[in-house]
Design a protein around this motif. Structure first.
Motif, PDB file in Angstrom:
ATOM      1  N   HIS A 179      -8.277   4.517 -16.528  1.00  0.00           N
ATOM      2  CA  HIS A 179      -8.568   3.273 -17.241  1.00  0.00           C
ATOM      3  C   HIS A 179      -7.547   2.199 -16.853  1.00  0.00           C
ATOM      4  N   ALA A 180      -8.019   1.034 -16.440  1.00  0.00           N
ATOM      5  CA  ALA A 180      -7.158  -0.070 -16.002  1.00  0.00           C
ATOM      6  C   ALA A 180      -6.887  -1.003 -17.173  1.00  0.00           C
ATOM      7  N   GLU A 181      -5.664  -0.969 -17.673  1.00  0.00           N
ATOM      8  CA  GLU A 181      -5.328  -1.786 -18.832  1.00  0.00           C
ATOM      9  C   GLU A 181      -4.083  -2.635 -18.622  1.00  0.00           C
ATOM     10  N   ARG A 182      -3.573  -2.638 -17.389  1.00  0.00           N
ATOM     11  CA  ARG A 182      -2.392  -3.446 -17.074  1.00  0.00           C
ATOM     12  C   ARG A 182      -2.370  -3.732 -15.581  1.00  0.00           C
ATOM     13  N   PHE A 183      -1.465  -4.615 -15.180  1.00  0.00           N
ATOM     14  CA  PHE A 183      -1.253  -4.886 -13.764  1.00  0.00           C
ATOM     15  C   PHE A 183       0.184  -5.325 -13.573  1.00  0.00           C
ATOM     16  N   TRP A 184       0.603  -5.432 -12.325  1.00  0.00           N
ATOM     17  CA  TRP A 184       1.983  -5.738 -11.990  1.00  0.00           C
ATOM     18  C   TRP A 184       2.051  -6.761 -10.862  1.00  0.00           C
ATOM     19  N   VAL A 185       3.156  -7.489 -10.832  1.00  0.00           N
ATOM     20  CA  VAL A 185       3.527  -8.304  -9.686  1.00  0.00           C
ATOM     21  C   VAL A 185       4.899  -7.788  -9.264  1.00  0.00           C
ATOM     22  N   ILE A 186       4.991  -7.364  -8.014  1.00  0.00           N
ATOM     23  CA  ILE A 186       6.220  -6.740  -7.502  1.00  0.00           C
ATOM     24  C   ILE A 186       7.320  -7.784  -7.349  1.00  0.00           C
ATOM     25  N   ARG A 187       8.492  -7.452  -7.855  1.00  0.00           N
ATOM     26  CA  ARG A 187       9.686  -8.283  -7.654  1.00  0.00           C
ATOM     27  C   ARG A 187      10.464  -7.743  -6.465  1.00  0.00           C
ATOM     28  N   THR A 188      10.750  -6.437  -6.469  1.00  0.00           N
ATOM     29  CA  THR A 188      11.441  -5.803  -5.346  1.00  0.00           C
ATOM     30  C   THR A 188      10.837  -4.426  -5.136  1.00  0.00           C
ATOM     31  N   GLY A 189      10.910  -3.944  -3.888  1.00  0.00           N
ATOM     32  CA  GLY A 189      10.420  -2.617  -3.569  1.00  0.00           C
ATOM     33  C   GLY A 189       9.041  -2.648  -2.934  1.00  0.00           C
ATOM     34  N   THR A 190       8.502  -1.450  -2.747  1.00  0.00           N
ATOM     35  CA  THR A 190       7.226  -1.285  -2.067  1.00  0.00           C
ATOM     36  C   THR A 190       6.341  -0.316  -2.835  1.00  0.00           C
ATOM     37  N   VAL A 191       5.077  -0.701  -2.984  1.00  0.00           N
ATOM     38  CA  VAL A 191       4.070   0.145  -3.620  1.00  0.00           C
ATOM     39  C   VAL A 191       3.002   0.450  -2.577  1.00  0.00           C
ATOM     40  N   GLU A 192       2.600   1.720  -2.494  1.00  0.00           N
ATOM     41  CA  GLU A 192       1.518   2.115  -1.594  1.00  0.00           C
ATOM     42  C   GLU A 192       0.243   2.308  -2.401  1.00  0.00           C
ATOM     43  N   LEU A 193      -0.832   1.680  -1.926  1.00  0.00           N
ATOM     44  CA  LEU A 193      -2.154   1.898  -2.502  1.00  0.00           C
ATOM     45  C   LEU A 193      -2.820   3.018  -1.729  1.00  0.00           C
ATOM     46  N   ASP A 194      -3.452   3.947  -2.446  1.00  0.00           N
ATOM     47  CA  ASP A 194      -4.093   5.066  -1.765  1.00  0.00           C
ATOM     48  C   ASP A 194      -5.496   5.289  -2.299  1.00  0.00           C
ATOM     49  N   MET A 195      -6.263   6.004  -1.494  1.00  0.00           N
ATOM     50  CA  MET A 195      -7.658   6.288  -1.826  1.00  0.00           C
ATOM     51  C   MET A 195      -7.903   7.774  -1.615  1.00  0.00           C
TER      52      MET A 195
END
Length: 146
Positions: A34-50
Motif C-alpha cells: 500500500h502506497a501511503e507516503r513518498f520521499w524526496v532524497i536529500r543525500t544518498g542513493t535509492v535503487e528502484l527494483d522490479m
C-alpha cells in the motif's frame, strides 16, 4: 526540493515533510504494498527494483539528490508498482500522502503542479524500466535508445 515545482509550492509542500534517514539495505517499500507516503532524497542513493518471475529483482533505476521516490500514492489503486531499497545511507524528506492530497484539494495549483511533476517522473520511470528489462533479458542491444 526539486525545481519542477514553483518556489511557493515547494515551500508549502516542504512544510508537510519530516526528515528521515535509512541505513544502507533498508527497504523503503515493496512492489504490491500500500502506497501511503513518498520521499524526496536529500543525500544518498535509492535503487528502484522490479520483481521478475523466476529471477531476483531487477534494479530499474538509481535515484539521488532531489529525486522523487514513490509516485503510486497519487494514483489509484495506491499500490507500489516497484520496490525501493537504500543502496547507500539515505537522508530524505518524507511526505504523508493523505496530508499532501489534502493540501492539493485546498490548492488546485499545487495539485496541478504536483501531478504534472509526478506524471513526468512516471513517464521517465516507465521508459527506464523498459530499457533496463530489454538490456537484461532481451536480444543483444534491444534496450538501446535511438
Amino acid at each position: 526540493m526539486p525545481r519542477a515545482l514553483p518556489a511557493e509550492h515547494r515551500a508549502r509542500l516542504l512544510r508537510t515533510a519530516r526528515e528521515v534517514s535509512f541505513p544502507q539495505g533498508a527497504r523503503l517499500f515493496d512492489e504490491g504494498g500500500h502506497a501511503e507516503r513518498f520521499w524526496v532524497i536529500r543525500t544518498g542513493t535509492v535503487e528502484l527494483d522490479m520483481r521478475v518471475p523466476g529471477r531476483r529483482a531487477a534494479v530499474i533505476e538509481r535515484l539521488g539528490h532531489n529525486e522523487l521516490v514513490g509516485w503510486s500514492w497519487l494514483f489509484s489503486p495506491h499500490v507500489w508498482h516497484l520496490g525501493a531499497e537504500a543502496a547507500t545511507p539515505v537522508r530524505a524528506y518524507e511526505f504523508d500522502a493523505s496530508a499532501v492530497l489534502a493540501l492539493c484539494g485546498d490548492d488546485p495549483g499545487i495539485g496541478r503542479d504536483l501531478t504534472r511533476w509526478a506524471g513526468e517522473v512516471v513517464a521517465h520511470r516507465l521508459h527506464a524500466a523498459r530499457v533496463r528489462l530489454l538490456d537484461l533479458y532481451g536480444p543483444y542491444g534491444a534496450g538501446a535508445t535511438p
